[in-house]
Motif scaffolding. Sequence first.
Motif, PDB file in Angstrom:
ATOM      1  N   THR A  24       0.842  -1.200   0.000  1.00 31.58           N
ATOM      2  CA  THR A  24       0.000   0.000   0.000  1.00 31.58           C
ATOM      3  C   THR A  24       0.879   1.252   0.000  1.00 31.58           C
ATOM      4  N   LYS A  25       0.261   2.377  -0.268  1.00 33.08           N
ATOM      5  CA  LYS A  25       1.008   3.626  -0.370  1.00 33.08           C
ATOM      6  C   LYS A  25       1.719   3.968   0.926  1.00 33.08           C
ATOM      7  N   ILE A  26       1.005   3.871   2.035  1.00 28.35           N
ATOM      8  CA  ILE A  26       1.609   4.228   3.316  1.00 28.35           C
ATOM      9  C   ILE A  26       2.647   3.200   3.734  1.00 28.35           C
ATOM     10  N   ALA A  27       2.417   1.936   3.397  1.00 26.43           N
ATOM     11  CA  ALA A  27       3.365   0.887   3.776  1.00 26.43           C
ATOM     12  C   ALA A  27       4.686   1.059   3.049  1.00 26.43           C
ATOM     13  N   ILE A  28       4.620   1.353   1.750  1.00 28.82           N
ATOM     14  CA  ILE A  28       5.852   1.550   0.973  1.00 28.82           C
ATOM     15  C   ILE A  28       6.613   2.766   1.483  1.00 28.82           C
ATOM     16  N   PHE A  29       5.881   3.845   1.763  1.00 26.75           N
ATOM     17  CA  PHE A  29       6.530   5.047   2.277  1.00 26.75           C
ATOM     18  C   PHE A  29       7.181   4.760   3.624  1.00 26.75           C
ATOM     19  N   ALA A  30       6.453   4.062   4.501  1.00 27.14           N
ATOM     20  CA  ALA A  30       6.999   3.740   5.824  1.00 27.14           C
ATOM     21  C   ALA A  30       8.225   2.834   5.703  1.00 27.14           C
ATOM     22  N   ALA A  31       8.213   1.916   4.741  1.00 24.31           N
ATOM     23  CA  ALA A  31       9.357   1.017   4.545  1.00 24.31           C
ATOM     24  C   ALA A  31      10.594   1.807   4.151  1.00 24.31           C
ATOM     25  N   MET A  32      10.445   2.730   3.205  1.00 26.27           N
ATOM     26  CA  MET A  32      11.592   3.543   2.783  1.00 26.27           C
ATOM     27  C   MET A  32      12.098   4.417   3.936  1.00 26.27           C
ATOM     28  N   PHE A  33      11.167   4.953   4.683  1.00 31.04           N
ATOM     29  CA  PHE A  33      11.529   5.813   5.811  1.00 31.04           C
ATOM     30  C   PHE A  33      12.268   5.006   6.879  1.00 31.04           C
ATOM     31  N   HIS A  34      11.785   3.793   7.137  1.00 33.68           N
ATOM     32  CA  HIS A  34      12.399   2.998   8.200  1.00 33.68           C
ATOM     33  C   HIS A  34      13.749   2.432   7.765  1.00 33.68           C
ATOM     34  N   ILE A  35      13.955   2.225   6.467  1.00 32.70           N
ATOM     35  CA  ILE A  35      15.280   1.808   5.991  1.00 32.70           C
ATOM     36  C   ILE A  35      16.321   2.848   6.393  1.00 32.70           C
ATOM     37  N   LEU A  36      15.981   4.113   6.217  1.00 34.09           N
ATOM     38  CA  LEU A  36      16.881   5.195   6.617  1.00 34.09           C
ATOM     39  C   LEU A  36      17.018   5.261   8.133  1.00 34.09           C
ATOM     40  N   ASN A  37      15.899   5.229   8.830  1.00 30.22           N
ATOM     41  CA  ASN A  37      15.940   5.331  10.290  1.00 30.22           C
ATOM     42  C   ASN A  37      16.734   4.193  10.915  1.00 30.22           C
ATOM     43  N   HIS A  38      16.498   2.983  10.415  1.00 27.70           N
ATOM     44  CA  HIS A  38      17.183   1.813  10.964  1.00 27.70           C
ATOM     45  C   HIS A  38      18.693   1.930  10.782  1.00 27.70           C
ATOM     46  N   ALA A  39      19.120   2.450   9.639  1.00 28.70           N
ATOM     47  CA  ALA A  39      20.557   2.605   9.397  1.00 28.70           C
ATOM     48  C   ALA A  39      21.183   3.571  10.395  1.00 28.70           C
ATOM     49  N   THR A  40      20.454   4.599  10.786  1.00 26.30           N
ATOM     50  CA  THR A  40      21.022   5.597  11.705  1.00 26.30           C
ATOM     51  C   THR A  40      21.141   5.049  13.119  1.00 26.30           C
TER      52      THR A  40
END
Length: 775
Positions: free
Chosen positions: A315-331
């Motif tokens: 879904t739109k929000i799921a894909i956005f959250a996935a991309m956002f969390h990829i960045l957050n998780h790396a930090t």
Amino acid sequence: MLLAVLLPFIIAIFIPFLSKWKEKFHTGIVATIVPLLIFIYFGSFLGRGFEPVMRTYNWIPSLDMNMVFHLDGLSLLFVLLISGIGTLVALYSVYYLHTTEKLGHFYVYFLIFMGSMLGVVLSDNIYVLYSFWEFTSLSSFLLIGYWNHKHASRYGALKSMLITVFGGLSLLGSLVFMHMITGTSSIQQMISDKEAILNNEFFPLILALLLLGAFTKSAQFPFHIWLPDAMEAPTPVSAYLHSATMVKAGLFLVARFSPMMSASEWYFIIVSSFGIITLCWGSYMAVRQTDLKGILAFSTISQLGMIMAMLGFGTKIAIFAAMFHILNHATFKGSLFMVAGIVDHETGTRDIRKLGGLMNYLPMTATLAMIGIFSMAGFPLPFLNGFYSKEMFFKATLDLSAQEGIAAFLTNAIPYLAVFGSIFTFVYSMYFFFGTFRGKSNIDELPKKPHEAPVGMLISPAVLILLVVIIGLFPSLINETFIEHAASAVYGGDAAKEIYFWHGFNLPLIMSLTVIAFGTILALTISRWRTVYNFVPGILSMNKVYDFTVDKSVVYSSKVTKGYMNGSLALYMKLILVAIVGVSFTFFFLTGGFALDLSQLATVTTIELIVAVTMTVAAFGTIFTHNRITAILILGVVGYGLSMLFIIYRAPDLALTQLIVETVTVALFLLVFYHLPDLGKRGEARSTKIMNWIISAGFGLLITTVAISAHSSKWFDVISSYFVDNSYKLGGGDNIVNVILVDMRGLDTLFEIAVLGLAAMAIYSLIKIKNKKEE
């Protein structure tokens, strides 16, 4: 762009020479400059008006294999993570790795891995992507096994390579299938022609092989077992490979093919199921660990499962959250790995049972760890970026909808599983921080008296924690510049979302509060309920399955090898002939390769018939003779009979060649076989003789079938006319055969002569050695 990808490989060539001066100039400084330059270059693409960029560089055009780099929002996100985290990890390693270490080895592996990851995320050609993909497995194997004097390092390196390479081969199968269906090796063109793949009868197999490659790389259950053992690598390796780069390669693969695959219901079922199971299992097992890096390893598994699940939602929000969390998780995860390395470096241990109360001795490290830990736990504070993406994850689980079947069951179960996994995420986060930095200190029992780490070692985790806070306070800065672009590239359309802290008192917030409440209770009572691990998983373990499989594979493969590698030349020949006959006849049958055409055969003359019958009688005579010398002489009749046929067919040059070869062969056979026992003294069993008859008849039948089919099948234009027309023009010779051998196939002839020359030298050497021994 090509230079940016190849720069790590180029600099890696010079690292061994630079490492000679490591006492005066730490090799890691050069390794820090390389990703920094790459980060600066790709950082120039950031902006609201970013448009995808395509670059093509010729490599092997005839095989449709060119270096095609596609930079869109998704690849830009990963490139910045690879180069940005790479810069910080390289800087951290300067202070972590002492100059007594083999720095040349480490930084060569490090740069090769970096370049390989850049190639994976930028490649649009599937075969170039696969090549870089396997380079990441190889270089990570070398990095994990860097301390090869330790058994645990060698074990972890081998396990990671076996599992990820197995997945890589599965990925190759999927890519080849898609290439055959679409006729293109470009990922973007495949996505444009996705209906051809989705409607193909082999789509289930394509999807399964693709996901197998992604799941093994990103440590999804049950392939997660390699990641905890990979923690034997130096901490910079763990911070780089296992938080920001390699383990996210599988996520990148799923995201890249998501616009194509997400239309399938089974894509949602498989990816979401494995992702949510991995989230729950990883977070649950993290609390069981006693090694700081072990806790973070299972934490990484859990977080990867959460991102994979969101990619599966589609879904739109799921894909956005996935991309956002990829960045957050790396930090936050990159910083926590570095914190674990600092604790190990300053105390001499990572065993949480021996640690405690370190906040008084490592205040700066503890502060960095606290911010990173609470961000990972999704604690609702406006300066913690982890909370934003965790809230989006909860919202995404609630927005799922399906009408019937397995998909409907999943949509109802996923929100509850998400809360369950997040509760244990909160528990292991608190367990990590309070078990290390708070509570009773055991300073006297530590191998080293702790003190704050050098400033240089604190810079990298401090920068990552600063990013945690900046993203939390000003999420629009990263959202509009590249998170929106990354989400849109995966979603296949506009996936822009606003990021803000307060969503109102809604169900996702209630889920977060539930996680905090139950997580706090479990964290405070952890000593009372940890015995549950004696029952679940108890003695069950995927590691035992892996060890059993590898051990038994070694044992049985050794038995099989010893069964046929017994030193018997006769057995080797039988196995080779049986394989040739079996495989060839199978393909003849499956492809309809046999053909029989008698229309163009010439009339058989009496002299040809006499020669043929003589050759046949001589061939059968070799079977019934019991003397080797007699058999060789009779076999010579077959060779000389072939020379007669060449003369009859007006090929005197071939006849002369055959006569010379046959004469030399017979002479050599007589010299060699004179020293062997007579055939009649072998005492072969009746079953052996019958088997020899069957193999011989089968091979003879195969050669006859091939010869008849080759003559009767006219699938291509006859090439002889080309040689007839061009031999004199191109080679200047009247003898066509000579022109072919000397000019048109000159390299073949040259190499044949070289092989014969080497063989002659080897024989001469053996004779000389034998003579010296006799003397």
